[in-house]
Enzyme design. Structure first.
Site, PDB file in Angstrom:
ATOM      1  N   HIS A 128      -4.140   3.949 -11.754  1.00  0.00           N
ATOM      2  CA  HIS A 128      -4.950   2.863 -11.178  1.00  0.00           C
ATOM      3  C   HIS A 128      -5.698   2.208 -12.335  1.00  0.00           C
ATOM      4  O   HIS A 128      -6.002   2.862 -13.333  1.00  0.00           O
ATOM      5  CB  HIS A 128      -5.936   3.503 -10.196  1.00  0.00           C
ATOM      6  CG  HIS A 128      -6.779   2.554  -9.413  1.00  0.00           C
ATOM      7  ND1 HIS A 128      -7.899   1.957  -9.927  1.00  0.00           N
ATOM      8  CD2 HIS A 128      -6.676   2.117  -8.138  1.00  0.00           C
ATOM      9  CE1 HIS A 128      -8.448   1.188  -9.005  1.00  0.00           C
ATOM     10  NE2 HIS A 128      -7.731   1.266  -7.904  1.00  0.00           N
ATOM     11  N   ASP A 205      -7.773  12.390 -12.039  1.00  0.00           N
ATOM     12  CA  ASP A 205      -8.226  11.391 -11.075  1.00  0.00           C
ATOM     13  C   ASP A 205      -7.744  11.860  -9.700  1.00  0.00           C
ATOM     14  O   ASP A 205      -6.550  11.761  -9.380  1.00  0.00           O
ATOM     15  CB  ASP A 205      -7.642  10.023 -11.444  1.00  0.00           C
ATOM     16  CG  ASP A 205      -7.992   8.948 -10.422  1.00  0.00           C
ATOM     17  OD1 ASP A 205      -8.560   9.291  -9.371  1.00  0.00           O
ATOM     18  OD2 ASP A 205      -7.684   7.769 -10.677  1.00  0.00           O
ATOM     19  N   GLN A 208      -6.843   9.969  -4.914  1.00  0.00           N
ATOM     20  CA  GLN A 208      -5.839   9.960  -3.833  1.00  0.00           C
ATOM     21  C   GLN A 208      -5.375  11.361  -3.449  1.00  0.00           C
ATOM     22  O   GLN A 208      -4.453  11.498  -2.654  1.00  0.00           O
ATOM     23  CB  GLN A 208      -4.619   9.118  -4.251  1.00  0.00           C
ATOM     24  CG  GLN A 208      -4.905   7.647  -4.439  1.00  0.00           C
ATOM     25  CD  GLN A 208      -5.234   6.914  -3.143  1.00  0.00           C
ATOM     26  OE1 GLN A 208      -4.941   7.386  -2.048  1.00  0.00           O
ATOM     27  NE2 GLN A 208      -5.854   5.756  -3.256  1.00  0.00           N
ATOM     28  N   LYS A 231     -12.889   7.468   0.162  1.00  0.00           N
ATOM     29  CA  LYS A 231     -11.462   7.757   0.373  1.00  0.00           C
ATOM     30  C   LYS A 231     -11.259   9.120   1.026  1.00  0.00           C
ATOM     31  O   LYS A 231     -10.147   9.536   1.288  1.00  0.00           O
ATOM     32  CB  LYS A 231     -10.708   7.707  -0.956  1.00  0.00           C
ATOM     33  CG  LYS A 231     -10.584   6.283  -1.476  1.00  0.00           C
ATOM     34  CD  LYS A 231      -9.715   6.229  -2.690  1.00  0.00           C
ATOM     35  CE  LYS A 231      -9.893   4.959  -3.468  1.00  0.00           C
ATOM     36  NZ  LYS A 231      -9.116   3.844  -2.957  1.00  0.00           N
ATOM     37  N   CYS A 369      -4.056  -2.455  -7.580  1.00  0.00           N
ATOM     38  CA  CYS A 369      -4.796  -2.125  -8.809  1.00  0.00           C
ATOM     39  C   CYS A 369      -3.963  -1.225  -9.720  1.00  0.00           C
ATOM     40  O   CYS A 369      -4.493  -0.289 -10.340  1.00  0.00           O
ATOM     41  CB  CYS A 369      -6.135  -1.461  -8.507  1.00  0.00           C
ATOM     42  SG  CYS A 369      -7.262  -2.522  -7.645  1.00  0.00           S
TER      43      CYS A 369
HETATM   44  N1  PMP Z   1      -7.972   5.957  -8.894  1.00  0.00           N
HETATM   45  C1  PMP Z   1      -7.096   5.919  -7.883  1.00  0.00           C
HETATM   46  C2  PMP Z   1      -5.842   6.732  -7.976  1.00  0.00           C
HETATM   47  C3  PMP Z   1      -7.364   5.131  -6.768  1.00  0.00           C
HETATM   48  O1  PMP Z   1      -6.490   5.081  -5.770  1.00  0.00           O
HETATM   49  C4  PMP Z   1      -8.567   4.390  -6.714  1.00  0.00           C
HETATM   50  C5  PMP Z   1      -8.890   3.502  -5.527  1.00  0.00           C
HETATM   51  N2  PMP Z   1      -7.835   2.743  -5.045  1.00  0.00           N
HETATM   52  C6  PMP Z   1      -9.449   4.479  -7.795  1.00  0.00           C
HETATM   53  C7  PMP Z   1      -9.121   5.267  -8.860  1.00  0.00           C
HETATM   54  C8  PMP Z   1     -10.752   3.744  -7.793  1.00  0.00           C
HETATM   55  O2  PMP Z   1     -11.564   4.222  -6.766  1.00  0.00           O
HETATM   56  P1  PMP Z   1     -12.942   3.493  -6.405  1.00  0.00           P
HETATM   57  O3  PMP Z   1     -12.606   2.045  -6.204  1.00  0.00           O
HETATM   58  O4  PMP Z   1     -13.368   4.166  -5.150  1.00  0.00           O
HETATM   59  O5  PMP Z   1     -13.875   3.708  -7.537  1.00  0.00           O
END
Ligand code: PMP
Length: 411
Positions: A128, A205, A208, A231, A369
């Site tokens: 991401h 990270d 997910q 999430k 993203c």
């Molecule tokens: N890493 C991953 C794998 C994600 O899916 C996301 C959110 N789509 C993020 C980071 C960023 O998370 P946040 O916007 O809640 O900070």
């Protein structure tokens, strides 16, 4: 509601008021955008409401009843998170604004302390943007280098290349546990083992994975792990940064301000002990309390049960999409979570998304993203249906009906 017994989908859905919504002309809401954010169970809504209406007070600072109650609940929330990911110590749990906040914190703090010109950081091609850009910013500041582990067309990381990318300049490895676009479950345990063999710390990270699978940071042996409350069925604006105590002791604070200090004079400031050293200012304490309620809620249902149910739904969805024909799925790794990125052949994702929406089906459209993933496949983006433990096979059927509708209209 009591969820200690069998997996009762009706009972679970009844815990999520938003799922009862009707959209447009009285269409039931089919919420398949859980990768972006998850819905909140009543338990979380009530806790957040109760703290705002009865117990709101700044934590760690007041000596009065309300402040005491809020402080206790906040610190209890920290213990709930510790227990949920099986961290060794409560001091290893730092509350942040979310995954993005946590990664930026590590990039700054680790970068300041440990990186020098020419050093290297390894990430993967399926990250991401939150796990790409902070490292690039660090590379610009410190003149360090970002190296990337590629994935194959099924969305599987190449571990041989990974191992070859490691040099004596590599200072940190930062990879996603589960890809938000491809659904790939990466072999992080093995990747951490390889990194540690070379004396390199690893950040996972878990944005997910925290909601889909059991996580035990001691068993994984990761050095850092980050995720977002929203999430994992909790509120927005709250997240977690886990770090092994030995690292947290060495890292400098990311932000300065109230609560993170011990003694402040104009000549010199000394910092508070862990975890407060990393929690400058008034934190999102009600968010933390709400997130803890969410973690307790899913723990009661059972992460194993949730994972088994979601895996069954994924299997069903993959079969149904396959039968639909004329669909390209991006991400078919053998180890895969319930995240489905796809395109309907010959039809633009925006056209499909518009029809889905009118039918009450909420999916995400775009690059999610993760533009480098799209660049890998030479596409602009995908439709993404991300499935949670409150979704049903009927909802997957409805998604397929929406796909048929799109095909009928556009071909
Ligand atoms: N890493 C991953 C794998 C994600 O899916 C996301 C959110 N789509 C993020 C980071 C960023 O998370 P946040 O916007 O809640 O900070």
């Amino acid at each position: 509601m009591d969820h200690t017994e069998k997996y009762d989908i009706e009972k679970i859905r009844a815990d999520f008021p938003v799922l009862e919504q009707k959209v447009y002309n009285n269409k039931p809401l089919i919420y398949l955008d859980n990768g972006a954010t998850t819905q909140k169970p009543l338990r979380v809504i009530r806790v957040v409401n109760r703290y705002h209406s009865e117990l709101n007070s700044s934590i760690h600072r007041g000596v009065h009843f309300l402040s005491d109650q809020a402080t206790n609940a906040y610190e209890k929330a920290r213990e709930t998170v510790r227990n949920f990911i099986n961290a060794e110590k409560k001091e290893e749990i730092i509350f942040t604004s979310g995954t993005t906040g946590s990664i930026n914190m590590l990039a700054f703090s680790f970068g300041e302390q440990f990186l020098e010109e020419g050093d290297e950081i390894i990430i993967s091609e399926m990250e991401h943007h939150a796990n790409i850009v902070p490292w690039q910013m660090l590379c610009e500041r410190k003149k360090t280098k970002l190296k990337v582990i590629p994935f194959d067309d099924n969305g599987v990381l190449d571990l041989e290349v990974y191992e070859n990318r490691i040099t004596d300049k590599t200072k940190l490895i930062s990879v996603t546990h589960i890809s938000n676009t491809l659904g790939t479950v990466n072999p992080v345990r093995e990747m951490i083992r390889i990194a540690h063999k070379n004396g390199i710390p690893v950040m996972i990270d878990a944005a997910q994975s925290i909601q889909h699978t059991e996580i035990d940071v001691q068993e994984l042996d990761c050095d850092f792990l980050v995720f977002s409350g929203h999430k994992v069925y909790g509120p927005t604006g709250i997240g977690v940064f886990y770090g092994k105590e030995k690292w947290l002791e060495l890292l400098p604070p990311y932000q300065g301000g109230g609560d993170m200090v011990d003694i402040v004079t104009f000549e010199k400031t000394t910092y508070n002990e862990l975890p407060f050293k990393f929690e400058a200012g008034t934190t999102n304490y009600i968010g933390a309390i709400g997130m803890a309620a969410a973690l307790e809620y899913i723990s009661e249902i059972g992460m194993k049960k949730i994972a088994a149910y979601e895996s069954d739904l994924l299997e069903y969805a993959l079969q149904k999409l396959d039968h639909s024909g004329g669909i390209t799925i991006y991400g078919l790794a053998p180890e895969k979570a319930s995240i489905l990125s796809f395109l309907i052949d010959g039809i633009h994702m925006l056209d499909a998304g518009m029809i889905f929406d009118k039918m009450g089906v909420a999916v995400r459209i775009g690059s999610h993203c993760a533009q480098p993933v799209m660049q890998h496949f030479n596409i602009d983006g995908t439709l993404r249906a991300s499935v949670s433990f409150y979704n049903t096979k009927q909802e997957i059927d409805y998604l397929c009906k929406a796909i048929q509708q799109v095909k009928t209209m556009f071909t």
